[in-house]
Design a protein around this motif. Structure first.
Motif, PDB file in Angstrom:
ATOM      1  N   SER A   1       1.086  -1.239   0.007  1.00  0.00           N
ATOM      2  CA  SER A   1      -0.072   0.068   0.014  1.00  0.00           C
ATOM      3  C   SER A   1       0.800   1.201   0.064  1.00  0.00           C
ATOM      4  CB  SER A   1      -0.990   0.116   1.315  1.00  0.00           C
ATOM      5  OG  SER A   1      -1.978  -1.360   1.204  1.00  0.00           O
TER       6      SER A   1
ATOM      7  N   VAL B   1       4.245  -3.360  -9.245  1.00  0.00           N
ATOM      8  CA  VAL B   1       3.096  -4.140  -9.489  1.00  0.00           C
ATOM      9  C   VAL B   1       1.830  -3.207  -9.228  1.00  0.00           C
ATOM     10  CG1 VAL B   1       4.338  -6.036  -9.863  1.00  0.00           C
ATOM     11  CG2 VAL B   1       3.283  -5.602  -7.807  1.00  0.00           C
ATOM     12  N   HIS B   2       0.720  -3.772  -9.552  1.00  0.00           N
ATOM     13  CA  HIS B   2      -0.576  -3.133  -8.897  1.00  0.00           C
ATOM     14  C   HIS B   2      -1.419  -4.342  -8.578  1.00  0.00           C
ATOM     15  CE1 HIS B   2      -4.237  -1.123  -8.571  1.00  0.00           C
ATOM     16  NE2 HIS B   2      -4.905  -1.843  -9.455  1.00  0.00           N
TER      17      HIS B   2
ATOM     18  N   GLN C   1       2.979   5.989  -5.738  1.00  0.00           N
ATOM     19  CA  GLN C   1       2.903   5.983  -7.192  1.00  0.00           C
ATOM     20  C   GLN C   1       1.791   7.048  -7.418  1.00  0.00           C
ATOM     21  OE1 GLN C   1       2.034   2.466  -9.425  1.00  0.00           O
ATOM     22  NE2 GLN C   1       3.587   1.047  -8.256  1.00  0.00           N
ATOM     23  N   SER C   2       1.098   7.289  -6.517  1.00  0.00           N
ATOM     24  CA  SER C   2      -0.202   8.072  -6.759  1.00  0.00           C
ATOM     25  C   SER C   2       0.153   9.746  -6.350  1.00  0.00           C
ATOM     26  CB  SER C   2      -1.467   7.846  -5.929  1.00  0.00           C
ATOM     27  OG  SER C   2      -1.912   6.708  -6.318  1.00  0.00           O
TER      28      SER C   2
ATOM     29  N   GLY D   1       5.353  -2.820  -4.450  1.00  0.00           N
ATOM     30  CA  GLY D   1       4.313  -1.731  -4.774  1.00  0.00           C
ATOM     31  C   GLY D   1       4.847  -0.849  -5.607  1.00  0.00           C
ATOM     32  N   THR D   2       5.955  -0.652  -5.844  1.00  0.00           N
ATOM     33  CA  THR D   2       6.438   0.438  -6.923  1.00  0.00           C
ATOM     34  C   THR D   2       6.548  -0.306  -8.562  1.00  0.00           C
ATOM     35  OG1 THR D   2       8.902  -0.309  -6.498  1.00  0.00           O
ATOM     36  CG2 THR D   2       7.960   1.651  -5.129  1.00  0.00           C
TER      37      THR D   2
ATOM     38  N   LEU E   1       2.189   1.571  -3.627  1.00  0.00           N
ATOM     39  CA  LEU E   1       1.056   2.280  -4.467  1.00  0.00           C
ATOM     40  C   LEU E   1       0.781   3.585  -4.068  1.00  0.00           C
ATOM     41  CD1 LEU E   1      -0.927  -0.865  -4.376  1.00  0.00           C
ATOM     42  CD2 LEU E   1       0.349  -0.310  -6.284  1.00  0.00           C
TER      43      LEU E   1
ATOM     44  N   PRO F   1      -5.191  -5.559  -7.589  1.00  0.00           N
ATOM     45  CA  PRO F   1      -6.499  -5.057  -7.576  1.00  0.00           C
ATOM     46  C   PRO F   1      -7.118  -5.101  -6.338  1.00  0.00           C
ATOM     47  CG  PRO F   1      -6.408  -7.281  -8.636  1.00  0.00           C
ATOM     48  CD  PRO F   1      -4.850  -6.855  -8.171  1.00  0.00           C
ATOM     49  N   GLU F   2      -8.187  -4.141  -5.936  1.00  0.00           N
ATOM     50  CA  GLU F   2      -8.847  -4.127  -4.840  1.00  0.00           C
ATOM     51  C   GLU F   2      -9.752  -5.344  -4.608  1.00  0.00           C
ATOM     52  OE1 GLU F   2     -10.773  -0.341  -4.455  1.00  0.00           O
ATOM     53  OE2 GLU F   2      -8.923   0.798  -3.959  1.00  0.00           O
TER      54      GLU F   2
END
Length: 256
Positions: free
Chosen positions: A133, A198-199, A139-140, A195-196, A136, A201-202
Motif C-alpha cells: 500500500s 506492480v498493481h 505511485q499516486s 508496490g513500486t 502504491l 486489484p482491490e
C-alpha cells in the motif's frame, strides 16, 4: 522513497515485538493487551477498510464479509482437526479451554500453537500488503504516499506485538516467534519495493483483509483472551484489553 519510508514500519514492528518479549513476566497483561489490540485492529481498521475497498458482492453479501467468515471458520477447523475442543456433552460443563489442566499438554497445546502460528503468518502477509500500500500510495503522489505510510507506521507497533504474542502462544521455544517477528518487520519493506512495480486489484485485497480480520477475531476470542483470564485477576486484564482497544482507535483516528 517508498522503501525508505517503510524502514520506519520495520523499526516500529520490531519495537512492538520486543516489548511483548520483555514483559512476559506479566503474561496475563500481555495477552489481555494483545487481545484488545487484535479486536481493535479488526473493528476499527481491517473491516472498515475492506468494506471501503469492496466493489463486489456474492448473493448480496460483500466479499470481505465472506472472507471474514472464511477466516474465522478456518481457525475453527484447525482447532477441530487437532481436537482442542471435542464435541461431547460432558465437555461443555464445565467448558474446557487450551489453558486448563485437562488439555494443558498434547492436542490442546498443539492446537493453540498451530492457531497462533497461522495467525502470526497472516500478520506477516498483512504487513506485506501494508508495504504494498505504501508503494502504491507513492505511485499516486508524495502526499498520498506519506498519508498511507503514517497509517501503516501507527499500527505496526501493534502488529509486531501481536505477531510475537500469537506465535509464542502455548510455546516455550521463542525461536519461531522471533523468526516470524523479523519476517513481519521486513514484510513492509518487501511490500513497498513490490508496490513500486506492480498493481494489486482491490477486488483481491478487499476479501483478503476480511479473511485476515476473521483469523484475528477467532484467535483473540478463542485463544488469547481466555488464556489471559485463566488464572490472574480479571480487572487488570480487562483494563489491559480496554487499553489495547483504545490504542488502536487512537492510532486509526490519528492516521485519518
Amino acid at each position: 522513497m517508498a522503501v525508505l519510508v517503510s524502514v520506519l514500519a520495520f523499526l516500529m514492528t520490531l519495537a512492538g515485538g520486543l516489548t511483548a518479549m520483555r514483559v512476559r513476566d506479566h503474561r496475563h497483561l500481555v495477552l489481555g493487551l494483545a487481545g484488545g489490540l487484535m479486536l481493535g485492529v479488526v473493528a476499527f481498521d481491517l473491516v472498515p477498510e475492506s468494506l471501503e475497498m469492496a466493489r463486489h458482492d456474492l448473493l448480496g453479501v460483500p466479499t470481505p464479509m465472506i472472507g471474514f467468515a472464511a477466516g474465522f471458520l478456518l481457525l475453527h477447523v484447525v482447532e477441530q482437526a487437532v481436537a482442542i475442543h471435542r464435541a461431547h456433552e460432558d465437555e461443555y460443563a464445565p467448558h474446557v479451554h487450551a489453558h486448563s489442566p485437562a488439555v494443558a499438554s498434547g492436542t490442546g497445546r498443539a492446537a493453540g500453537r498451530t492457531a497462533g502460528l497461522l495467525a502470526a503468518s497472516a500478520l506477516v502477509a498483512h504487513s506485506l500488503v501494508d508495504g504494498l500500500s505504501i508503494g502504491l500510495g507513492f505511485q499516486s503522489g508524495t502526499e498520498v504516499g506519506a498519508f498511507v505510510a503514517l497509517a501503516v507506521v501507527t499500527h505496526d507497533f501493534a502488529d509486531g506485538f501481536n505477531t510475537f504474542t500469537a506465535a509464542s502462544l502455548n510455546r516455550g521455544d521463542r525461536r519461531p516467534a522471533v523468526l516470524l517477528l523479523v519476517a513481519d518487520a521486513a514484510a513492509p519493506i518487501a511490500g513497498a519495493a513490490l508496490g513500486t512495480l506492480v498493481h494489486v486489484p482491490e477486488a483481491v485485497l478487499a476479501p483478503y483483509l476480511g479473511f485476515f480480520a476473521g483469523v484475528l477475531l477467532y484467535l483473540s476470542a478463542s485463544e488469547i483472551l481466555p488464556e489471559a483470564h485463566s488464572v490472574h485477576p480479571r480487572v487488570l486484564t480487562l483494563c489491559a484489553t480496554g487499553l489495547g482497544l483504545a490504542a488502536v482507535l487512537f492510532s486509526v483516528g490519528l492516521a485519518h
